[in-house]
Structure formats: C-alpha cells, structure tokens
Design an enzyme around this catalytic site. Sequence first.
Site, mmCIF file in Angstrom:
data_model
loop_
_atom_site.group_PDB
_atom_site.id
_atom_site.type_symbol
_atom_site.label_atom_id
_atom_site.label_comp_id
_atom_site.label_asym_id
_atom_site.label_seq_id
_atom_site.Cartn_x
_atom_site.Cartn_y
_atom_site.Cartn_z
ATOM 1 N N ASP A 122 0.899 -1.139 -0.116
ATOM 2 C CA ASP A 122 -0.126 -0.061 -0.017
ATOM 3 C C ASP A 122 0.766 1.287 0.106
ATOM 4 O O ASP A 122 1.742 1.324 -1.008
ATOM 5 C CB ASP A 122 -0.871 -0.086 1.222
ATOM 6 C CG ASP A 122 -1.910 1.119 1.258
ATOM 7 O OD1 ASP A 122 -3.008 1.039 0.669
ATOM 8 O OD2 ASP A 122 -1.861 2.113 1.983
ATOM 9 N N HIS A 356 -7.195 -6.253 -1.314
ATOM 10 C CA HIS A 356 -6.057 -5.192 -1.268
ATOM 11 C C HIS A 356 -5.176 -5.698 0.048
ATOM 12 O O HIS A 356 -3.672 -5.282 0.053
ATOM 13 C CB HIS A 356 -6.809 -4.026 -0.507
ATOM 14 C CG HIS A 356 -5.495 -2.809 -0.481
ATOM 15 N ND1 HIS A 356 -4.958 -2.366 -1.593
ATOM 16 C CD2 HIS A 356 -5.369 -2.075 0.535
ATOM 17 C CE1 HIS A 356 -4.124 -1.397 -1.342
ATOM 18 N NE2 HIS A 356 -4.240 -1.048 -0.020
#
Length: 375
Positions: A122, A356
Amino acid sequence: MSTLPPLEPGVLPPGIRARIIPGINGLSVHVLEAGRAGQPCLLLLHGFPELAWSWRRVMPALAAAGFHVVAPDQRGYGRTTGCDTSYEADLAPFRMLNLVRDQLGLVAALGYGHVEAVIGHDFGSPVAAWCALVRPDVFRRVALMSAPFAGPPALPEETPARAPAPDIHAALAALPRPRKHYQWYYSEPGADAEMWHCPEGVHAFLRAYYHVKSADWPGNRPFPLAGWTAEALAQMPTYYIMDLGKGMAETVRPERPDTAAIAACRWLPEQDLAVYAGEYARTGFQGGLNWYRCRTTGRFEAEAQIFAGRTIDIPSIFLAGASDWGTEQVPGALRRMREIACTRMSEVQLIEGAGHWVQQEQPEQVVAHLLRWLG
C-alpha cells in the site's frame, strides 16, 4: 512526546518480538522482529490504515527461511513516537525522501550496511520504491505490493506545452452522481475525526473498511480504466471515488459484514482486529493522513523531480490481490511500472483469493512468491 512501551509479548504470534529503537531521524521506532539478528535482513513497510502488525502472518515463515525480518510502525503510526501528528503539523517530515531517511536510519541502527530486500505494501510500496530508487546500495532488492510505482515525476520542462488539464475534482463533483477522490478527502481537516469518532467506534469502522477492500467483498472485480477522467474513475468502488457528501466511515458503514461473516473471517479474526483498533483508538488516523496531504498538496513535487527519468535497476517483483482495485486506481501505472520504472522486474503476480490486504488474506502464497524470488 513520551516513548510508549512495545506491544506486549502475549499479543504477538509465536516467533515475533517487539521493541522500541530510539534516536532514528528524531523518532523512537516501534518494530516487530522475527529471526536472528545478523542473518540477511528483510525490511517490511506497511501502508494505511495499517501497522507493523500487518506483517504478522508472513514474518515467522520468512524468519524460518533464514532471514532477520523487521517491520516498523512507520512515521505517524502506532507506537512510533517523536513527530507531531496533528493536522497543523509541518508536513515536511512526512515527505517521501524523509520517509526514506527513516528507513536508512533504522537499517543503520540495526547494525546493517544493507538489507537483502525492502518490501512495501500500500503506501509502504512507494516508500520501498523510493528506497530502491535513491539508495540501491543499501536496499538490494525491492518487492512492491498492491500499489504500482510508475516512477518519479517528470520535469515540466520535458513535457510538451499543452492546454491545462481539466480539473478532475470539479469534473467528479459535476457527475450526475457527484463524487470525490478518496485521497483528497483524506487530506481534509475533518477526515480524521469522521473516522476516529464515528458513532460505531473504531473497531467497527475498521472491520467495514478492511472487509470492503478484501476479496470477501463481492464488488471487487477490478479492470483497467480508460484514463484519468471523472467518468473512468467513477467506475471504481466508492471507497476510492466517494460520494461527494460522505466521509469514509459513512461510505463503508453499510458494507460491514454480519456476525456470521465476521466469525468466518480467518484472515482477520476479532482478536487481531482488536490490535489495530486499540492502536487507532488511541492515536487517531492523522499521522497516516499527513502522508496523503504531502501527495495531494504537490508541495514536494519539485524535490521529487530531481530524480526525473531515474529507474529502479535492482531486482524487483510486484504482488497484489487479484481482487484489489489498488492495482488499477491510477490508470496506466501498472504498465508503466513493468515497462519503464522497474528495469529488472521479474514477476507481476495477481494472487487469487486476495483483495487489497494480500499479505494478510493469502500469507502462504505471498511467502512462497517472495522466497522463490529471493532465491
């Protein structure tokens, strides 16, 4: 600002230990470690809204393969202290090159001249990429996860003169369903309070947020977007391109899983989520949000342009969940990373069964890919 104690041993999975390392670029850095000091070192960098805790499911296996695995709470997060995390804080300490400086200092404090690899997920992915870009002698390999790195910004002198691009934010707001980009929402002064003090509480907010960006949420079916236009961006879920009048807690609230789904969530059981929730309930989110403000204000763009045209020339790999919209949220970034920015990228792996939070959702597959790549 006083130094906090490290996470208690009873909270940590077997094989992981915690400590505070003071005197690193003005910080006292909270780190999780696995493996023996002196072994080849892997540096793991988390994103938002995460912590060093995000790596708990991969650290023991990497250590068992012979590595000293180190994961810090990055600047503004968790139990790392020593910086102003308020909205009024000077943003300069949160700029990308200073985040790289934090990691250089940590590597030196650990007693290493280099690490075998820096691995970022991320918002930790661009930090890892910049580590590799500016100090490849220290960071010998780089693994990027969930957020492609398209390279440093170009010099404006190198781009042909053209008419100013349309204001993407005005265009999003003018859509029939008015929208806004989440990174600019995260840069607003009220974003922290909306999430930190939401009526359902931090634990329930984070449960909804982690769920909606995971492979467990059926709406995550990413595909390449045509370009950086309002119409194209609005095809993404509302946790990326938000309804204009809503905050993030309000956006994800309707998607919070029910009791049965929570009980069935093996990758983030309630006791693991409680560690995140306990830390963010104490600190709020502004430390991490200040990273987004550095990006959206453009204040440090000229500094980054010093590296225009420079590529990452050390061995690299990209891992992401097949259900992760993060790989497509910047149109063209994935292609540019593979073809231009990373000249020795050997693999791009989109892992089935992960959204994610790939290293939490599918840790065994992530470890297998990393160990094969590390050789």
